[in-house]
Write a protein that holds these residues in place. Sequence first.
Motif, mmCIF file in Angstrom:
data_model
loop_
_atom_site.group_PDB
_atom_site.id
_atom_site.type_symbol
_atom_site.label_atom_id
_atom_site.label_comp_id
_atom_site.label_asym_id
_atom_site.label_seq_id
_atom_site.Cartn_x
_atom_site.Cartn_y
_atom_site.Cartn_z
ATOM 1 N N GLY A 77 3.059 14.221 -9.133
ATOM 2 C CA GLY A 77 4.082 15.258 -9.095
ATOM 3 C C GLY A 77 4.724 15.455 -10.452
ATOM 4 O O GLY A 77 4.982 16.591 -10.883
ATOM 5 N N GLY A 78 4.990 14.332 -11.164
ATOM 6 C CA GLY A 78 5.573 14.423 -12.501
ATOM 7 C C GLY A 78 4.641 15.102 -13.486
ATOM 8 O O GLY A 78 5.074 15.910 -14.316
ATOM 9 N N ILE A 79 3.345 14.789 -13.377
ATOM 10 C CA ILE A 79 2.363 15.425 -14.268
ATOM 11 C C ILE A 79 2.300 16.931 -14.011
ATOM 12 O O ILE A 79 2.305 17.736 -14.954
ATOM 13 C CB ILE A 79 0.977 14.785 -14.072
ATOM 14 N N MET A 80 2.279 17.321 -12.736
ATOM 15 C CA MET A 80 2.226 18.741 -12.395
ATOM 16 C C MET A 80 3.480 19.462 -12.883
ATOM 17 O O MET A 80 3.406 20.579 -13.407
ATOM 18 C CB MET A 80 2.075 18.912 -10.885
ATOM 19 N N LEU A 81 4.640 18.822 -12.743
ATOM 20 C CA LEU A 81 5.888 19.433 -13.208
ATOM 21 C C LEU A 81 5.880 19.593 -14.722
ATOM 22 O O LEU A 81 6.308 20.639 -15.246
ATOM 23 C CB LEU A 81 7.081 18.576 -12.771
ATOM 24 N N ALA A 82 5.379 18.572 -15.427
ATOM 25 C CA ALA A 82 5.322 18.655 -16.885
ATOM 26 C C ALA A 82 4.389 19.768 -17.336
ATOM 27 O O ALA A 82 4.691 20.522 -18.275
ATOM 28 C CB ALA A 82 4.866 17.314 -17.461
ATOM 29 N N VAL A 83 3.234 19.906 -16.653
ATOM 30 C CA VAL A 83 2.302 20.987 -16.991
ATOM 31 C C VAL A 83 2.940 22.346 -16.733
ATOM 32 O O VAL A 83 2.818 23.273 -17.540
ATOM 33 C CB VAL A 83 0.996 20.824 -16.178
ATOM 34 N N PHE A 84 3.640 22.461 -15.607
ATOM 35 C CA PHE A 84 4.294 23.730 -15.269
ATOM 36 C C PHE A 84 5.351 24.094 -16.311
ATOM 37 O O PHE A 84 5.409 25.238 -16.775
ATOM 38 C CB PHE A 84 4.938 23.612 -13.888
ATOM 39 N N VAL A 85 6.178 23.128 -16.699
ATOM 40 C CA VAL A 85 7.216 23.388 -17.703
ATOM 41 C C VAL A 85 6.581 23.777 -19.036
ATOM 42 O O VAL A 85 7.046 24.716 -19.711
ATOM 43 C CB VAL A 85 8.124 22.153 -17.864
ATOM 44 N N ALA A 86 5.501 23.065 -19.420
ATOM 45 C CA ALA A 86 4.822 23.381 -20.679
ATOM 46 C C ALA A 86 4.265 24.804 -20.661
ATOM 47 O O ALA A 86 4.378 25.539 -21.649
ATOM 48 C CB ALA A 86 3.708 22.365 -20.941
ATOM 49 N N LEU A 87 3.667 25.210 -19.535
ATOM 50 C CA LEU A 87 3.134 26.559 -19.422
ATOM 51 C C LEU A 87 4.245 27.602 -19.480
ATOM 52 O O LEU A 87 4.095 28.658 -20.113
ATOM 53 C CB LEU A 87 2.336 26.705 -18.126
ATOM 54 N N HIS A 126 0.831 -1.203 0.000
ATOM 55 C CA HIS A 126 0.000 0.000 0.000
ATOM 56 C C HIS A 126 0.872 1.262 0.000
ATOM 57 O O HIS A 126 0.583 2.232 -0.716
ATOM 58 C CB HIS A 126 -0.911 -0.021 1.235
ATOM 59 N N TYR A 127 1.934 1.251 0.810
ATOM 60 C CA TYR A 127 2.838 2.409 0.879
ATOM 61 C C TYR A 127 3.537 2.624 -0.463
ATOM 62 O O TYR A 127 3.659 3.755 -0.943
ATOM 63 C CB TYR A 127 3.872 2.196 1.976
ATOM 64 N N VAL A 128 3.998 1.527 -1.087
ATOM 65 C CA VAL A 128 4.666 1.626 -2.388
ATOM 66 C C VAL A 128 3.715 2.193 -3.438
ATOM 67 O O VAL A 128 4.096 3.045 -4.260
ATOM 68 C CB VAL A 128 5.210 0.248 -2.819
ATOM 69 N N GLU A 129 2.458 1.741 -3.400
ATOM 70 C CA GLU A 129 1.470 2.231 -4.362
ATOM 71 C C GLU A 129 1.194 3.729 -4.154
ATOM 72 O O GLU A 129 1.089 4.494 -5.118
ATOM 73 C CB GLU A 129 0.175 1.428 -4.216
ATOM 74 N N MET A 130 1.065 4.139 -2.892
ATOM 75 C CA MET A 130 0.845 5.556 -2.609
ATOM 76 C C MET A 130 2.023 6.412 -3.069
ATOM 77 O O MET A 130 1.844 7.492 -3.635
ATOM 78 C CB MET A 130 0.618 5.763 -1.100
ATOM 79 N N THR A 131 3.246 5.913 -2.829
ATOM 80 C CA THR A 131 4.441 6.653 -3.250
ATOM 81 C C THR A 131 4.508 6.765 -4.764
ATOM 82 O O THR A 131 4.834 7.831 -5.312
ATOM 83 C CB THR A 131 5.706 5.959 -2.725
ATOM 84 N N ARG A 132 4.184 5.668 -5.457
ATOM 85 C CA ARG A 132 4.213 5.684 -6.918
ATOM 86 C C ARG A 132 3.186 6.668 -7.474
ATOM 87 O O ARG A 132 3.464 7.440 -8.391
ATOM 88 C CB ARG A 132 3.927 4.271 -7.450
ATOM 89 N N ARG A 133 1.983 6.662 -6.852
ATOM 90 C CA ARG A 133 0.942 7.569 -7.311
ATOM 91 C C ARG A 133 1.317 9.030 -7.047
ATOM 92 O O ARG A 133 1.095 9.900 -7.881
ATOM 93 C CB ARG A 133 -0.365 7.231 -6.594
ATOM 94 N N LYS A 134 1.919 9.269 -5.891
ATOM 95 C CA LYS A 134 2.342 10.630 -5.566
ATOM 96 C C LYS A 134 3.394 11.129 -6.546
ATOM 97 O O LYS A 134 3.355 12.271 -7.001
ATOM 98 C CB LYS A 134 2.889 10.666 -4.136
ATOM 99 N N ARG A 135 4.366 10.262 -6.873
ATOM 100 C CA ARG A 135 5.393 10.654 -7.839
ATOM 101 C C ARG A 135 4.804 10.898 -9.220
ATOM 102 O O ARG A 135 5.225 11.813 -9.934
ATOM 103 C CB ARG A 135 6.470 9.566 -7.906
ATOM 104 N N MET A 136 3.814 10.077 -9.600
ATOM 105 C CA MET A 136 3.184 10.244 -10.905
ATOM 106 C C MET A 136 2.466 11.592 -10.985
ATOM 107 O O MET A 136 2.617 12.339 -11.948
ATOM 108 C CB MET A 136 2.196 9.102 -11.164
#
Length: 283
Positions: A23-33, A11-21
């Motif tokens: 975070g990566g999406i938000m970073l990609a959107v920020f860079v694109a903007l 469960h912890y690994v899944e939560m960490t993976r989802r959080k990183r995903m």
Amino acid sequence: MTDIPFDARAHYVEMTRRKRMYGGIMLAVFVALMVSGFMLADARNAGGFWAGLPNIFGFPADVIADTAPKVDQLPGHLVTYFPALTETLNIAAASTIIGAALGFILSLLSTRGMARWPRLIPVFRRIMDVMRAVPEIVIALILIFVLGGGPVPAMIAIAFHTSGALGKLFSEVNENADLKPIEGLASVGATWGQRMWLGVVPQVAPNYFSYALLRFEINIRASAILGFVGAGGIGYELKNAMSWGQGRFDEAAAIFILLFLTIVVFDQISSHVRNRLAHEGAH
């Protein structure tokens, strides 16, 4: 019915993976903007945005080069532009006082359990939203067109925006106020104004004052910026000094120094007062 064992590690690994995903999406959107914003700025500037970036430090270098031989004249320039600084502080102070008074009234009218007309709470909240949404410079430009240049349009524009901003902050403070004093005053026939003044204000006054001081700092900067559009104050003098170009940059440097010292001084004073209010409130 068989119980399904809970795997905490999975469960912890899944939560960490989802959080990183995420975070990566938000970073990609920020860079694109950011990239699209820079590309739009370059297109609007006829392709000169990227070419001009290497010269970003050119203006500060010109100011220093022009001021260094005339450093002995800086004290005289500080004295010359001090009245303009006083005008800027007066604009900020007047707009903060007017905005705080109007924001106080709007906050009471938009807080559940305190509102004079509960059905109109959404109306007053939308009014504050509009006040916060319109930038000061837009209001100032309209008022300058109608009233002419000077400090009055700047004061009205900043007070209008301050009313919406402080009204929102004050209403959040009101939400945490104890309603028992209001109910007690109502039981003995107190009017709505008396209930608010005697039952609410004593509870929220320190927080109100803290937010008003913080807004005063912001309004000093806003009044200086509005000077660039002809609203008076030290911003107007800075615009004139910069418009003359090289040869008058020593005057611009003096104005920069005045603004910097003023903002630092008032920031320290208001921070000290806010800390004391917070410390006294904790006790």
